[in-house]
Design a protein around this motif. Sequence first.
Motif, PDB file in Angstrom:
ATOM      1  N   ALA A 160       3.482  -2.830   1.131  1.00  0.00           N
ATOM      2  CA  ALA A 160       3.340  -3.203  -0.276  1.00  0.00           C
ATOM      3  C   ALA A 160       1.886  -3.284  -0.722  1.00  0.00           C
ATOM      4  CB  ALA A 160       4.043  -4.532  -0.534  1.00  0.00           C
ATOM      5  N   LEU A 161       1.009  -3.811   0.133  1.00  0.00           N
ATOM      6  CA  LEU A 161      -0.393  -3.947  -0.242  1.00  0.00           C
ATOM      7  C   LEU A 161      -1.031  -2.582  -0.477  1.00  0.00           C
ATOM      8  CD1 LEU A 161      -2.974  -5.582  -0.669  1.00  0.00           C
ATOM      9  CD2 LEU A 161      -3.357  -5.498   1.810  1.00  0.00           C
ATOM     10  N   ARG A 162      -0.816  -1.644   0.453  1.00  0.00           N
ATOM     11  CA  ARG A 162      -1.395  -0.310   0.300  1.00  0.00           C
ATOM     12  C   ARG A 162      -0.836   0.377  -0.942  1.00  0.00           C
ATOM     13  NH1 ARG A 162      -0.495   4.403   4.682  1.00  0.00           N
ATOM     14  NH2 ARG A 162       1.388   4.715   3.434  1.00  0.00           N
ATOM     15  N   THR A 163       0.443   0.202  -1.191  1.00  0.00           N
ATOM     16  CA  THR A 163       1.059   0.820  -2.365  1.00  0.00           C
ATOM     17  C   THR A 163       0.438   0.288  -3.652  1.00  0.00           C
ATOM     18  OG1 THR A 163       3.153   1.157  -1.200  1.00  0.00           O
ATOM     19  CG2 THR A 163       3.238   1.135  -3.612  1.00  0.00           C
ATOM     20  N   ARG A 164       0.278  -1.043  -3.753  1.00  0.00           N
ATOM     21  CA  ARG A 164      -0.317  -1.635  -4.957  1.00  0.00           C
ATOM     22  C   ARG A 164      -1.762  -1.190  -5.125  1.00  0.00           C
ATOM     23  NH1 ARG A 164       2.214  -6.336  -3.083  1.00  0.00           N
ATOM     24  NH2 ARG A 164       0.197  -7.172  -2.388  1.00  0.00           N
ATOM     25  N   MET A 165      -2.509  -1.142  -4.055  1.00  0.00           N
ATOM     26  CA  MET A 165      -3.913  -0.757  -4.146  1.00  0.00           C
ATOM     27  C   MET A 165      -4.063   0.720  -4.505  1.00  0.00           C
ATOM     28  SD  MET A 165      -5.731  -2.906  -1.066  1.00  0.00           S
ATOM     29  CE  MET A 165      -7.360  -2.300  -1.546  1.00  0.00           C
ATOM     30  N   THR A 166      -3.180   1.549  -3.990  1.00  0.00           N
ATOM     31  CA  THR A 166      -3.215   2.972  -4.329  1.00  0.00           C
ATOM     32  C   THR A 166      -2.900   3.183  -5.806  1.00  0.00           C
ATOM     33  OG1 THR A 166      -2.559   3.587  -2.082  1.00  0.00           O
ATOM     34  CG2 THR A 166      -2.272   5.238  -3.798  1.00  0.00           C
ATOM     35  N   ALA A 167      -1.910   2.447  -6.314  1.00  0.00           N
ATOM     36  CA  ALA A 167      -1.592   2.538  -7.740  1.00  0.00           C
ATOM     37  C   ALA A 167      -2.784   2.118  -8.589  1.00  0.00           C
ATOM     38  CB  ALA A 167      -0.376   1.665  -8.058  1.00  0.00           C
ATOM     39  N   ALA A 168      -3.499   1.097  -8.134  1.00  0.00           N
ATOM     40  CA  ALA A 168      -4.686   0.643  -8.869  1.00  0.00           C
ATOM     41  C   ALA A 168      -5.770   1.705  -8.865  1.00  0.00           C
ATOM     42  CB  ALA A 168      -5.210  -0.654  -8.260  1.00  0.00           C
ATOM     43  N   VAL A 169      -5.923   2.408  -7.753  1.00  0.00           N
ATOM     44  CA  VAL A 169      -6.920   3.481  -7.676  1.00  0.00           C
ATOM     45  C   VAL A 169      -6.562   4.618  -8.624  1.00  0.00           C
ATOM     46  CG1 VAL A 169      -7.872   5.283  -6.182  1.00  0.00           C
ATOM     47  CG2 VAL A 169      -7.638   2.941  -5.324  1.00  0.00           C
ATOM     48  N   LEU A 170      -5.286   4.999  -8.666  1.00  0.00           N
ATOM     49  CA  LEU A 170      -4.855   6.084  -9.547  1.00  0.00           C
ATOM     50  C   LEU A 170      -5.159   5.779 -11.011  1.00  0.00           C
ATOM     51  CD1 LEU A 170      -1.381   7.131  -8.067  1.00  0.00           C
ATOM     52  CD2 LEU A 170      -3.547   8.360  -7.896  1.00  0.00           C
ATOM     53  N   ALA A 171      -5.035   4.518 -11.405  1.00  0.00           N
ATOM     54  CA  ALA A 171      -5.215   4.136 -12.804  1.00  0.00           C
ATOM     55  C   ALA A 171      -6.566   3.466 -13.061  1.00  0.00           C
ATOM     56  CB  ALA A 171      -4.079   3.208 -13.231  1.00  0.00           C
TER      57      ALA A 171
END
Length: 316
Positions: A160-171
């Motif tokens: 979950a942490l990597r997923t949330r951080m990746t989404a933040a990077v994309l946006a």
Amino acid sequence: MSRLTQLPGTPPVPVRELSVVSADGSRVHVEVHGPEGAPAVVLTHGWTCNTRFWDAQVRDLAVDHRVVVYDQRGHGRTPAAGPGGYSTRALADDLEAVLKATLAPGQKAVLGGHSMGGMTLMAAAGRAAVREHGAAVLLCSTGSSRLTAESLVLPLRAGALRTRMTAAVLAARAPLGPVNAVSKAILKYATMGRGSAPERVDACARIVHACPRGARVAWGHVLAELDLEARVRELRLPTAVIAGTEDRLTPPVHARAIEAALPQSLGLTELAGMGHMTPVEAPEVVTAKLRELVAEYVTVDGAGSAAAAVSEEEVA
């Protein structure tokens, strides 16, 4: 010097440029290359890129093909979105508008898409224009869902942490800054294989850094929530898939899932040592595959080939 190895700073010159109006009134910049009446190829680029991303393919194919490239909304010379905003529906709308404006009624073409361009083809799978004009498809370095969950850009354990951080990077709204040694190193790590030639890294960096921040952020939100798995099963055209084994943005797990779900898969080609930018990193392979698809599925007069007709009957 071969056409595929010309300096990346020399863009192909289109024989025609036009502005196409999409369903919501958004305007889409389109370029047409190559001789009139030649077999057609339509190419759609990925997130933060533009028509220049396909330079190697255009240079080679336009000698004896009609090649159509266009800037996705908010990229290159295509303005920011109209009322329809940024969505997978908008991607499909824009592609449909381009196909209708550049191909004659009933004319067939090979459709190629990289990254978000591949997602465009999946999003438009059930559209009337794709059914009318699509002869075969090439999907390069793309995914249909779970982009943030499967991304390997951030060196963290899956979860979950990597997923949330990746989404933040994309946006992320932070500017990409100038193209320099540091920014090129970052881009190479995130999007290209370790052995990528410096001039190809430089070319990709200049394309990506030219993308307007607003479009980059808006499409980043769309990609973070992407779910086109059902659309893959609607892509009822002969479809080949290409992926780089070192792709961190859309790792090969995506390509394998797409290939397994396609109604008419032509197989998956995994390119050892290549990253996410396969049309730039391995232009010879991508161009050869497009030529192969045209030869197999498009006749000289622009109609679908017998092989394509047989494939449609098998699916039906």
